[in-house]
Design an enzyme around this catalytic site. Structure first.
Site, PDB file in Angstrom:
ATOM      1  CB  CYS A 249      -1.016  -0.262   1.147  1.00  0.00           C
ATOM      2  SG  CYS A 249      -2.529   0.925   0.721  1.00  0.00           S
ATOM      3  CG  HIS A 334      -4.060  -3.628   2.941  1.00  0.00           C
ATOM      4  ND1 HIS A 334      -3.031  -3.220   3.639  1.00  0.00           N
ATOM      5  CD2 HIS A 334      -4.816  -2.723   2.183  1.00  0.00           C
ATOM      6  CE1 HIS A 334      -3.304  -1.859   3.335  1.00  0.00           C
ATOM      7  NE2 HIS A 334      -4.142  -1.596   2.804  1.00  0.00           N
ATOM      8  CD  GLU A 336      -1.889  -6.263   5.234  1.00  0.00           C
ATOM      9  OE1 GLU A 336      -1.503  -6.516   4.207  1.00  0.00           O
ATOM     10  OE2 GLU A 336      -2.416  -4.822   5.414  1.00  0.00           O
TER      11      GLU A 336
HETATM   12  N1  LIG Z   1      -3.341   1.731   3.348  1.00  0.00           N
HETATM   13  C1  LIG Z   1      -2.250   2.364   2.987  1.00  0.00           C
HETATM   14  O1  LIG Z   1      -1.043   2.310   2.982  1.00  0.00           O
HETATM   15  C2  LIG Z   1      -3.025   3.928   2.302  1.00  0.00           C
HETATM   16  C3  LIG Z   1      -1.699   4.656   1.546  1.00  0.00           C
HETATM   17  C4  LIG Z   1      -1.882   5.930   1.341  1.00  0.00           C
HETATM   18  N2  LIG Z   1      -2.063   6.517   2.529  1.00  0.00           N
HETATM   19  C5  LIG Z   1      -3.195   6.355   0.350  1.00  0.00           C
HETATM   20  O2  LIG Z   1      -4.320   6.620   0.920  1.00  0.00           O
HETATM   21  O3  LIG Z   1      -3.076   5.920  -0.629  1.00  0.00           O
END
Ligand SMILES: NC(=O)CC[C@H](N)C(=O)O
Length: 357
Positions: A249, A334, A336
């Site tokens: 992410c 994700h 995870e």
């Molecule tokens: N879940 C995250 O790592 C989000 C990554 C980043 N803050 C976004 O909104 O794209």
């Protein structure tokens, strides 16, 4: 207590407070997961955001200590259509209402979350304010407009670990996790695959990370605009090619920036537990858990040393990249899960394979 949710475009929703009684503002985003509200409340990536749940009944299996994803709750506020007052589940320790009160999270109920979501989907995410103050609407709209957005501020430094700590001591693979706001299940997923994980603050320099002599480096998820985490991007540039790297992410966006790609803000982001992602190598589609508002620009990847490996089936946006020669890859979603489907756990196995080579 009666409260109002006022958006920067002037839309007003009326609801009832069911958590902390404070005024809060932030960027309003929606999450389409039907369950997993506790993991969402405690995911550090939501820092600066007010989350509205599209599923109409929240809290029906209660809350428990096992489902928290970090050391605290991070959402700026929590919006539901209806919350459950009598949850039933063998793991239940308390109710969502008690949890919000105890953790000082502003929650509002009785909101037409379908109308709110449709508005955000059409107009894009907006800033908003939740308040019980009896001020004229025009003043509250101005307050919503003046609220800090997600860009131009270093949210990572607000959630990253202050202390270095290790989990899974003595396990086979040594992994350093650069914590930009990591979820616990990333650490658990690695420890469960025989990794000793040393979690370090996001400001840790490449030299110090390498001094642990890790077999691999993990870049975590985290809040805010990846362009504001430049110092982590610089660190990753120095680490590239020295050790296998896996990013999730925000970690994915940071790897992209370190390799020369660009990022941008999506109209309303992807937050939910059923986002279809296609692996371009196999054409196989995985159902993924997502929470992001920014993404890597597809055309910025052309002519670089990285390739796009995964795309989102709904809107075609970039969901995964890998370096053409060096052992480094990342995904926007994700693996995870927590909450969400576990289809992508295999990516942790891929990271282990990289550390074996
Ligand atoms: N879940 C995250 O790592 C989000 C990554 C980043 N803050 C976004 O909104 O794209």
């Amino acid at each position: 207590m009666k409260v109002r949710l006022i958006l920067e475009d002037g839309t007003v929703f009326y609801g009832m407070s069911f958590g902390a009684d404070r005024e809060v503002s932030g960027e309003i985003v929606f999450n389409t997961s039907m369950t997993g509200y506790q993991e969402i409340l405690t995911d550090p990536s939501y820092k600066g955001e007010i989350v509205t749940m599209t599923y109409p009944l929240i809290g029906n299996y209660g809350v428990n200590q096992g489902d928290v994803e970090s050391y605290a709750s991070h959402v700026n506020g929590f919006i539901v259509k209806e919350f459950c007052t009598e949850p039933s589940n063998w793991r239940k320790e308390s109710t969502i209402k008690e949890y919000l009160k105890e953790n000082d999270i502003v929650g509002i109920t009785g909101i037409d979350t379908r109308a709110l979501t449709k508005l955000l989907r059409t107009e894009g995410t907006m800033k908003g304010i939740i308040t019980s103050e009896d001020l004229p609407e025009s003043e509250l709209i101005q307050k919503a407009k003046d609220a800090p957005g997600l860009s131009g501020r270093d949210l990572v430094s607000e959630v990253t670990t202050k202390e270095i700590y290790t989990k899974g001591k003595g396990k086979q693979y040594k992994v350093v996790l650069i914590d930009c706001g990591a979820k616990k299940n990333i650490v658990r997923s690695l420890v469960g695959r025989d990794c000793e994980v040393t979690v370090v603050p996001a400001t840790t320099k490449a030299e110090e990370i390498l001094s642990y002599n890790p077999d691999g480096i993990m870049l975590s998820n985290g809040p805010g605009d990846p362009q504001d985490a430049r110092y982590v991007v610089e660190t990753v540039k120095e680490l590239l090619g020295k050790k296998p790297i896996f990013g999730i992410c925000l970690g994915h966006q940071i790897l992209g920036l370190a390799c020369g790609a660009d990022t941008y803000k999506l109209k309303f982001g992807h937050r939910g537990a059923n986002h279809p992602v296609k692996d371009l190598a196999t054409n196989r589609v995985y159902i993924t858990s997502q929470n992001h508002g920014f993404a890597i620009k597809e055309d910025s990847v052309e002519d670089l040393d990285i390739v796009v490996t995964h795309i989102n089936v709904n809107d075609g946006t970039v969901e995964g990249i890998k370096h053409k020669e060096l052992p480094a890859f990342s995904v926007q979603y994700h693996p995870e899960a927590s909450p969400g489907p576990e289809d992508s756990h295999y990516l942790f196995d891929r990271f282990i394979d990289m550390m074996n080579n």
